[in-house]
Design a protein around this motif. Structure first.
Motif, PDB file in Angstrom:
ATOM      1  N   ALA A  47     -11.384   9.428   1.222  1.00  0.00           N
ATOM      2  CA  ALA A  47     -12.313   9.690   2.326  1.00  0.00           C
ATOM      3  C   ALA A  47     -13.705  10.004   1.804  1.00  0.00           C
ATOM      4  CB  ALA A  47     -11.790  10.833   3.188  1.00  0.00           C
ATOM      5  N   ASN A  48     -13.786  10.817   0.771  1.00  0.00           N
ATOM      6  CA  ASN A  48     -15.094  11.185   0.235  1.00  0.00           C
ATOM      7  C   ASN A  48     -15.763  10.022  -0.488  1.00  0.00           C
ATOM      8  OD1 ASN A  48     -15.957  14.039   0.734  1.00  0.00           O
ATOM      9  ND2 ASN A  48     -13.867  14.421   0.046  1.00  0.00           N
ATOM     10  N   ARG A  49     -14.982   9.172  -1.117  1.00  0.00           N
ATOM     11  CA  ARG A  49     -15.563   7.969  -1.728  1.00  0.00           C
ATOM     12  C   ARG A  49     -16.186   7.077  -0.649  1.00  0.00           C
ATOM     13  NH1 ARG A  49     -14.363   6.627  -7.010  1.00  0.00           N
ATOM     14  NH2 ARG A  49     -14.729   4.423  -6.516  1.00  0.00           N
ATOM     15  N   VAL A  50     -15.530   7.013   0.499  1.00  0.00           N
ATOM     16  CA  VAL A  50     -16.073   6.229   1.608  1.00  0.00           C
ATOM     17  C   VAL A  50     -17.394   6.820   2.083  1.00  0.00           C
ATOM     18  CG1 VAL A  50     -15.712   5.554   4.018  1.00  0.00           C
ATOM     19  CG2 VAL A  50     -13.843   5.346   2.366  1.00  0.00           C
ATOM     20  N   TRP A  51     -17.419   8.154   2.282  1.00  0.00           N
ATOM     21  CA  TRP A  51     -18.658   8.797   2.739  1.00  0.00           C
ATOM     22  C   TRP A  51     -19.790   8.558   1.742  1.00  0.00           C
ATOM     23  CZ3 TRP A  51     -18.893   9.415   7.522  1.00  0.00           C
ATOM     24  CH2 TRP A  51     -17.883   9.991   8.279  1.00  0.00           C
ATOM     25  N   ILE A  52     -19.511   8.759   0.475  1.00  0.00           N
ATOM     26  CA  ILE A  52     -20.554   8.576  -0.541  1.00  0.00           C
ATOM     27  C   ILE A  52     -21.024   7.123  -0.561  1.00  0.00           C
ATOM     28  CG2 ILE A  52     -21.024   8.620  -3.026  1.00  0.00           C
ATOM     29  CD1 ILE A  52     -19.167  11.080  -3.185  1.00  0.00           C
ATOM     30  N   SER A  53     -20.090   6.189  -0.458  1.00  0.00           N
ATOM     31  CA  SER A  53     -20.467   4.781  -0.430  1.00  0.00           C
ATOM     32  C   SER A  53     -21.354   4.461   0.768  1.00  0.00           C
ATOM     33  CB  SER A  53     -19.214   3.899  -0.375  1.00  0.00           C
ATOM     34  OG  SER A  53     -18.462   4.003  -1.556  1.00  0.00           O
ATOM     35  N   SER A  54     -21.121   5.156   1.865  1.00  0.00           N
ATOM     36  CA  SER A  54     -21.866   4.862   3.094  1.00  0.00           C
ATOM     37  C   SER A  54     -23.301   5.373   3.053  1.00  0.00           C
ATOM     38  CB  SER A  54     -21.144   5.466   4.305  1.00  0.00           C
ATOM     39  OG  SER A  54     -21.282   6.881   4.340  1.00  0.00           O
ATOM     40  N   TRP A  55     -23.619   6.268   2.132  1.00  0.00           N
ATOM     41  CA  TRP A  55     -24.976   6.818   2.079  1.00  0.00           C
ATOM     42  C   TRP A  55     -26.011   5.734   1.792  1.00  0.00           C
ATOM     43  CZ3 TRP A  55     -23.719  11.610  -1.463  1.00  0.00           C
ATOM     44  CH2 TRP A  55     -22.986  12.533  -0.704  1.00  0.00           C
ATOM     45  N   ASP A  56     -25.665   4.816   0.900  1.00  0.00           N
ATOM     46  CA  ASP A  56     -26.599   3.751   0.562  1.00  0.00           C
ATOM     47  C   ASP A  56     -26.937   2.922   1.794  1.00  0.00           C
ATOM     48  OD1 ASP A  56     -28.049   2.088  -1.460  1.00  0.00           O
ATOM     49  OD2 ASP A  56     -26.610   0.581  -0.811  1.00  0.00           O
ATOM     50  N   PHE A  67     -27.617   4.563  11.323  1.00  0.00           N
ATOM     51  CA  PHE A  67     -26.614   5.186  10.465  1.00  0.00           C
ATOM     52  C   PHE A  67     -27.163   6.473   9.851  1.00  0.00           C
ATOM     53  CE2 PHE A  67     -24.425   0.996  10.346  1.00  0.00           C
ATOM     54  CZ  PHE A  67     -23.153   1.433  10.642  1.00  0.00           C
ATOM     55  N   GLN A  68     -28.438   6.490   9.533  1.00  0.00           N
ATOM     56  CA  GLN A  68     -29.052   7.700   8.987  1.00  0.00           C
ATOM     57  C   GLN A  68     -28.996   8.832  10.009  1.00  0.00           C
ATOM     58  OE1 GLN A  68     -32.885   7.000   7.248  1.00  0.00           O
ATOM     59  NE2 GLN A  68     -33.283   9.148   6.853  1.00  0.00           N
ATOM     60  N   ARG A  69     -29.326   8.520  11.261  1.00  0.00           N
ATOM     61  CA  ARG A  69     -29.255   9.536  12.319  1.00  0.00           C
ATOM     62  C   ARG A  69     -27.821  10.008  12.523  1.00  0.00           C
ATOM     63  NH1 ARG A  69     -33.338   6.186  14.549  1.00  0.00           N
ATOM     64  NH2 ARG A  69     -31.794   4.922  15.667  1.00  0.00           N
ATOM     65  N   ASP A  70     -26.880   9.066  12.463  1.00  0.00           N
ATOM     66  CA  ASP A  70     -25.465   9.434  12.622  1.00  0.00           C
ATOM     67  C   ASP A  70     -25.020  10.386  11.514  1.00  0.00           C
ATOM     68  OD1 ASP A  70     -25.302   7.846  14.861  1.00  0.00           O
ATOM     69  OD2 ASP A  70     -24.330   6.159  13.840  1.00  0.00           O
ATOM     70  N   HIS A  71     -25.418  10.084  10.292  1.00  0.00           N
ATOM     71  CA  HIS A  71     -25.049  10.954   9.169  1.00  0.00           C
ATOM     72  C   HIS A  71     -25.703  12.326   9.309  1.00  0.00           C
ATOM     73  CE1 HIS A  71     -22.862   7.828   7.261  1.00  0.00           C
ATOM     74  NE2 HIS A  71     -23.004   8.256   6.026  1.00  0.00           N
ATOM     75  N   ALA A  72     -26.973  12.340   9.692  1.00  0.00           N
ATOM     76  CA  ALA A  72     -27.666  13.617   9.861  1.00  0.00           C
ATOM     77  C   ALA A  72     -26.972  14.461  10.932  1.00  0.00           C
ATOM     78  CB  ALA A  72     -29.130  13.376  10.241  1.00  0.00           C
ATOM     79  N   ARG A  73     -26.541  13.798  12.000  1.00  0.00           N
ATOM     80  CA  ARG A  73     -25.824  14.519  13.059  1.00  0.00           C
ATOM     81  C   ARG A  73     -24.492  15.060  12.556  1.00  0.00           C
ATOM     82  NH1 ARG A  73     -20.964  13.224  14.866  1.00  0.00           N
ATOM     83  NH2 ARG A  73     -21.589  11.027  14.987  1.00  0.00           N
ATOM     84  N   ARG A  74     -23.776  14.252  11.766  1.00  0.00           N
ATOM     85  CA  ARG A  74     -22.489  14.710  11.233  1.00  0.00           C
ATOM     86  C   ARG A  74     -22.670  15.948  10.356  1.00  0.00           C
ATOM     87  NH1 ARG A  74     -21.718   8.875  10.460  1.00  0.00           N
ATOM     88  NH2 ARG A  74     -20.136   8.140  11.945  1.00  0.00           N
TER      89      ARG A  74
END
Length: 199
Positions: A101-110, A118-125
């Motif tokens: 799960a964490n590998r997925v999250w880290i991969s999604s940052w790029d 996606f940036q707004r979604d991550h900031a909200r999370r």
């Protein structure tokens, strides 16, 4: 995969799980419709039948991963410091499932850096994560298990500590085993406790 093919949401979930596996092993550079289909042992037509674009697939996969993380059974039902410790431990890559799960999250940052939504979604999370930790910090302060002070600031710092530890543990698992991660968390929490309770 093992689900009935006629169930639309289940099949979308199958696609999401395939996305997680591709992201965990190959990152966003390796995330293609063909790679997702190969992971599912299906045709690319199966993937595009349920999703109109790669962007839609990724968004759904991340939303589903977030939902599963939130509904996961907590490690402890105890209040105060045990609940706070449990919440942070649930964030860390302490086993195979949470590492993936964490590998997925880290991969999604790029991807998030290149996509404003996606940036707004991550900031909200991450803001939601801080809010959840803030409530747990306040509860621990109420029973005098943590020092008094700005609970939101304390939660923000703890959240940042956890994110940094996650990155190090995923990128350097040999030096950040589950035991080492928990030890570092315990040391961090010990510094937040009132002097007469610190070890």
């Amino acid at each position: 995969m093992g689900r009935p093919k006629g169930n639309h949401e289940d099949r979308r979930g199958d696609v999401a799980e395939a996305v997680w596996q591709v992201l965990a092993t190959d990152g966003f550079n390796g995330l293609t419709i063909r790679a997702i289909a190969r992971q599912m042992q299906a045709t690319t037509g199966v993937v595009t039948h349920y999703f109109g674009s790669k962007r839609e697939i990724v968004g759904y996969a991340l939303d589903l991963l977030e939902s599963r993380s939130r509904t996961r059974q907590p490690r402890t039902a105890a209040d105060g410091l045990p609940a706070l410790r449990s919440a942070v431990m649930d964030m860390l890559p302490l086993d195979a499932e949470s590492t993936t799960a964490n590998r997925v999250w880290i991969s999604s940052w790029d991807h998030a850096l290149a996509d404003p939504q996606f940036q707004r979604d991550h900031a909200r999370r991450y803001a939601d994560g801080v809010e959840r930790l803030t409530a747990l910090v306040q509860a621990a302060q109420k029973c005098a298990a943590l020092c008094a002070g700005d609970a939101r600031l304390m939660a923000t710092e703890l959240h940042s500590f956890a994110l940094g530890l996650i990155v190090q543990a995923v990128l350097d698992p040999a030096n950040y085993s589950a035991v080492q991660q928990v030890s570092l968390l315990e040391d961090y929490l010990a510094r937040l406790r009132p002097t007469h309770l610190s070890r």
